[in-house]
Enzyme design. Structure first.
Site, short mmCIF file in Angstrom:
data_model
loop_
_atom_site.label_atom_id
_atom_site.label_comp_id
_atom_site.label_asym_id
_atom_site.label_seq_id
_atom_site.Cartn_x
_atom_site.Cartn_y
_atom_site.Cartn_z
N LYS A 108 0.86 -1.13 0.16
CA LYS A 108 0.04 -0.02 0.03
C LYS A 108 0.98 1.10 -0.01
O LYS A 108 1.76 1.49 1.01
CB LYS A 108 -1.08 -0.04 1.33
CG LYS A 108 -2.31 0.42 0.82
CD LYS A 108 -3.12 -0.08 2.13
CE LYS A 108 -3.20 1.14 3.23
NZ LYS A 108 -3.89 0.85 4.32
N ASP A 144 -13.93 1.82 8.56
CA ASP A 144 -14.35 1.84 7.05
C ASP A 144 -14.82 0.24 6.80
O ASP A 144 -14.11 -0.37 5.58
CB ASP A 144 -13.20 2.18 6.07
CG ASP A 144 -13.88 2.76 4.58
OD1 ASP A 144 -14.88 2.62 4.42
OD2 ASP A 144 -12.96 2.80 3.75
#
Ligand SMILES: *[C@@H]1O[C@H](CO)[C@@H](O)[C@H](O)[C@H]1NC(C)=O
Ligand SMILES: *[C@@H]1O[C@H](CO)[C@@H](O)[C@H](O)[C@H]1NC(C)=O
Ligand SMILES: *[C@@H]1O[C@H](CO)[C@@H](O)[C@H](O)[C@H]1NC(C)=O
Ligand SMILES: *[C@@H]1O[C@H](CO)[C@@H](O)[C@H](O)[C@H]1NC(C)=O
Ligand SMILES: *[C@@H]1O[C@H](CO)[C@@H](O)[C@H](O)[C@H]1NC(C)=O
Ligand SMILES: *[C@@H]1O[C@H](CO)[C@@H](O)[C@H](O)[C@H]1NC(C)=O
Length: 878
Positions: free
Chosen positions: A612, A708
């Site tokens: 990431k 999330d």
């Protein structure tokens, strides 16, 4: 000081290991192979270290001598070093299908006195075939087709008395075929053991010598099509009674009558003489060879009557005489034969009337064997024909140069081939699960039959290089024997995506060091070496300490940052990750995460990773980043994606996770990745992700709120175990007394807790809301917001608790229901999901309670919540 000594000792040990190791390989051969490797600009990744017999892919040894080099379709690049010719025990050299292997063949190739097989098909070799090739006395197979060889055929090939297979097709070879007379004492007429002359698609010219053929020869395939031969077809061919396939189509032969000697070839099955100026009538005896199946005499000047007589071959199936001057036709009497006389006078007269069958042009249709259709896999994967599992197959075109049933396509023939392929690859030497024929075409120009194949790996996702080698060698060494009527073939593999350089592995400091030290070896005395090693040791220590604390740079500006407290996570340099992900190429871009792109990469160990990489705009401060990775490194749970490391280097912030095979839940629900989720699997996914989240809330220290939760952030591994991912937006819950964190609202529409939205106060219950939405999504298969309607509201409105399944059938994803299952526990599940999405957080259960309740539901449904490995073969759409 003591650590310095340790490093020093390690280096010495390392030096002995990698530089002077007394391995299995003869040292002379090792030296030669290293020279060969040097000329490759790209070699297989296992070609390192100094013991080729033991570790290098494609090298086979006997008594420490190299006897085989086989590098088939491994994307080897560069040129072939002349050093290879001194591997005096080499018996097999197979470099098939490396299209960037270029340059000339070493002129001294003839030194390889023991070579029996030389396969160079489908590379980029050019120049003249070396004269010394005639010194390879043991050679039985020479395949040079599909390269860019020029110049003439060396007469010396005539000395290869054991040669069985000579394939120089699809090059730019010119000049005459050498025979042993006149100027030369050698010629191809001497190849009495040869069964195959494949010379098609070159620029060979001159007459085909009468001398070339004799009764002593044992040829079965003579393929001379697509050249510039002049003169006549030599009558001496009639002496080669072994001949099965003869193709002289598309040459500049002189006008001559249809040869009547054809009838004296007892083994002939396929005859192609298209476009070579044949004239006169076809002798009645022409079709008498008893095994004759296919005759193609298209585009000649053949006239008079076509008469099959009574003695024609029992096997005869196709006679193509389109574009000739035939005026009359006497059909065969006792067997149906496909005859094509379109564009002959005999058919022109038919105009206006109903066209006879023989006047029709048959369009050869590539008809596919019916295969089960699987959902597409995406990326570069393909589904296995039988199980629909997504894998990296070997693909390529199996080309049959002169099939005898060409023009007579039917599934019986293709099924036979498919079966033969399957049987062949069942052999445990070949790690192939199944063979699929993707499509079939016949090349209009040269009547080659092109079969596009997919070979799936057995019990895993991809082939490794050793396996690739062995699978394609099955074709390149002609071990696969097709059904008889298929005739000679070659297999041209596509580049294998995993070896193509798109997914490169990282280079480690260690191997560089090894090369450096080796270069110094022999040139420098031991003391000097020690000094150098000492210098390296110092550098290494410096480098190592830099690496251990990438935050050291911050020391000056932000005095409070020290080495992060990492639990098993590793610091990667930018350079290493850049190489792992091939320069963060688009091909490796697998999606967008919370704060930047996510890339796929591969560590030197072969482990796949997800990287990431923070966008410029989302960079956190050094302190925040450090805090985050410290936090993540402490998270260890089966249902939470594991952190492997991070990079804080050159102004970049990256987080490295384990790579999760089956991608996100959203993709599985949408059917995009071919996984079928029935009720049982959905319950297990709900349970797994629930446990992951409960762990973050209740067992992580300090607790973590995800912020999330959505189906894109729940990943499924190869056993469909759910793993919670993407902590890009995570926030710690600070001191124990505090139950919420005030933050700017972040999250994803559809999953966002309305209470959090209104109050900006984030609690664990916000995650519970998101989780409830995911639970409903597991029922509908659809994203929570569609056409302005939210799934929570819709369901609540439609629901009727007095009816079966609460009357919610219309919302259900059809894939949930399989004939064996009724949705046991469904109503409890809906109740639970709706409690999770209660408007007020206090009315929602905690994740711990949710997990317990899902376990209850599973018990009602008769599923053991503790067994979560799912047989992979049953995992996919059937
Ligand atoms: C290895 O070489 C010996 C002779 O040096 C030979 O007899 C033997 O058959 C070879 N083994 C293999 C597996 O090729
Ligand atoms: C004949 O060969 C030429 C060049 O070799 C090629 O362009 C042409 O397509 C071929 N035609 C047939 C019918 O094979
Ligand atoms: C050839 O294929 C086309 C389309 O696939 C089909 O419509 C046609 O009927 C086929 N013709 C024959 C002779 O099989
Ligand atoms: C397919 O072709 C073979 C010969 O090539 C023939 O024997 C067979 O009957 C054909 N099958 C069908 C279904 O047309
Ligand atoms: C056959 O399949 C391959 C791979 O999908 C494709 O590249 C090729 O164009 C196909 N050929 C035909 C004639 O459909
Ligand atoms: C490839 O896989 C086989 C097992 O199928 C294994 O024996 C071999 O060591 C592997 N080779 C490489 C180079 O990884």
């Amino acid at each position: 000081m003591s650590s310095r000594i340790v490093v020093f000792t390690l280096l010495i040990l390392h030096f002995f290991q990698c530089c002077s190791g007394s391995g299995l390989t003869n040292s002379g051969d090792t030296t030669l192979l290293l020279k060969v490797k040097k000329k490759f600009t790209r070699s297989p990744k296992s070609w390192k270290g100094s013991d080729p017999c033991r570790t290098w892919v494609g090298i086979t040894c006997n008594n420490s001598r190299v006897v085989e080099i086989s590098l088939v379709n491994l994307n080897v690049q560069g040129t072939l070093s002349a050093s290879i010719s001194f591997l005096s025990e080499l018996e097999i050299l197979d470099l098939t299908a490396n299209p960037k292997l270029t340059g000339r063949l070493p002129p001294n190739i003839g030194e390889l006195k023991k070579l029996t097989i030389l396969n160079l098909m489908g590379c980029d070799f050019s120049g003249q075939i070396p004269e010394s090739i005639g010194d390879l006395e043991q050679l039985t197979r020479l395949t040079l087709n599909l390269n860019k060889f020029r110049g003439t055929i060396p007469a010396s090939i005539g000395r290869l008395s054991k040669l069985d297979w000579l394939d120089i097709a699809d090059n730019q070879i010119e000049g005459e075929i050498p025979v042993s007379s006149g100027t030369s004492s050698y010629g191809l007429d001497m190849l009495l053991q040869a069964q195959h002359f494949h010379f098609g698609n070159n620029k060979l010219s001159g007459e085909i010598p009468e001398k070339l053929f004799s009764s002593k020869m044992t040829l079965i395939h003579v393929l001379f099509d697509g050249n510039k031969f002049t003169g006549k077809i030599p009558k001496s061919l009639s002496d080669v009674i072994t001949l099965e396939v003869l193709d002289v189509s598309n040459n500049s032969l002189k006008a001559s009558v249809v040869p009547s000697w054809i009838s004296s070839l007892p083994s002939l099955s396929t005859l192609r003489m298209e476009g070579i100026n044949l004239e006169g009538p076809i002798p009645v005896s022409f079709f008498t060879p008893p095994l004759l199946e296919t005759v193609n005499l298209k585009g000649n000047l053949i006239d008079a009557t076509l008469d099959f007589g009574t003695d024609y071959s029992n096997q005869l199936e196709l006679v193509d005489l389109q574009y000739n001057d035939i005026t009359d036709y006497k059909p065969p009497t006792h067997k149906r034969i496909q005859v094509i006389l379109a564009d002959n006078p005999v058919c022109l007269e038919e105009e206006g009337n109903k066209l006879s069958d023989y006047c029709k042009v048959i369009k050869h249709n590539a008809s596919l064997p019916v295969t089960k259709t699987c959902p597409r896999c995406g990326e570069d994967k393909e589904p296995i024909r039988t199980s629909c599992l997504c894998v990296y197959p070997i693909t390529g075109v199996l080309t049959f140069r002169s099939p005898s049933f060409s023009g007579y396509f039917n599934n019986t023939n293709f099924n036979m081939l498919q079966q033969r392929l399957e049987e062949f690859f069942k052999n445990p030497n070949y790690p192939v699960d199944s063979v699929a024929i993707k499509n079939i075409t016949e090349s209009i120009v040269d009547h080659h039959l092109l079969i596009y194949l997919l070979l799936s790996p057995l019990d895993k996702e991809s082939f490794n290089q050793t396996e690739m080698n062995s699978v394609i060698s099955g074709f390149s060494k002609q071990m696969f024997v097709p059904p008889e009527r298929y005739g000679p073939y070659f297999f041209k593999a596509d580049q294998y995506i995993l070896f193509s350089g798109i997914m490169k592995t990282c280079h480690t400091i260690k191997s560089n060091l090894c090369i450096i030290i080796r270069a110094v070896l022999g040139a420098v005395i031991f003391l000097l070496l020690l000094t150098i090693v000492g210098i390296y040791a110092l550098r290494l220590i410096k480098r190592a300490s830099d690496q251990n604390n990438p935050f050291a740079k911050l020391d000056t500006s932000q005095s409070s940052i020290d080495v992060p407290q990492l639990m098993g996570a590793k610091a990667f340099t930018f350079e290493v990750l850049r190489k792992c992900a091939d320069n963060f190429s688009e091909t490796n871009d697998i999606g967008e995460g919370g704060y930047g792109q996510v890339y796929r990469g591969m560590l030197p160990s072969g482990q796949l990773i997800a990287i990431k990489r923070a966008k410029r705009g989302s960079l956190q401060g050094g302190l925040e980043f450090k805090t985050e990775i410290e936090l993540l490194s402490r998270v260890h749970h089966k249902n939470v994606v594991r952190l492997l490391g991070f990079c804080f280097d050159r102004g970049e912030q990256m987080i490295v996770y384990e790579y999760i095979q089956n991608g996100c839940l959203r993709d599985s629900l949408s059917g995009k990745n071919g996984i079928r989720l029935d009720w049982t699997r959905r319950l297990k996914i709900a349970l797994g992700s629930g446990k992951g989240l409960a762990y973050l809330h209740e067992h992580a220290d300090p607790p973590i709120i995800h912020r999330d939760i959505k189906s894109n952030n729940i990943l499924l591994d190869e056993n469909l175990t759910a793993k919670v991912a993407d902590f890009g937006l995570s926030k710690l819950v600070g001191d124990p007394g505090k139950t919420h964190v005030t933050t700017q609202v972040k999250g994803t529409l559809g999953y966002l807790d309305p209470e959090y939205y209104m109050t900006n106060q984030l609690t664990e219950k916000s995650d519970v809301y998101g989780f409830g939405v995911v639970m409903l999504e597991l029922l509908t298969g659809k994203i929570p917001i569609g056409k302005g309607k939210h799934v929570v509201k819709e369901m609540k409105m439609k629901m009727d608790k007095s009816r079966n399944l609460y009357d919610l059938q219309e919302f259900l994803d059809t894939k949930i229901i399989t004939n064996s299952e009724n949705l046991k526990g469904f109503e409890n599940y809906v109740d639970l999901a709706l409690r999770c999405v209660e408007v007020e957080g206090v009315n929602r259960p905690s994740m711990g309670e949710v997990v317990k309740e899902i376990e209850n539901i599973m018990q009602i449904a008769g599923i053991n919540p503790n067994v979560d490995s799912i047989a992979s073969s049953r995992m996919y759409e059937e």
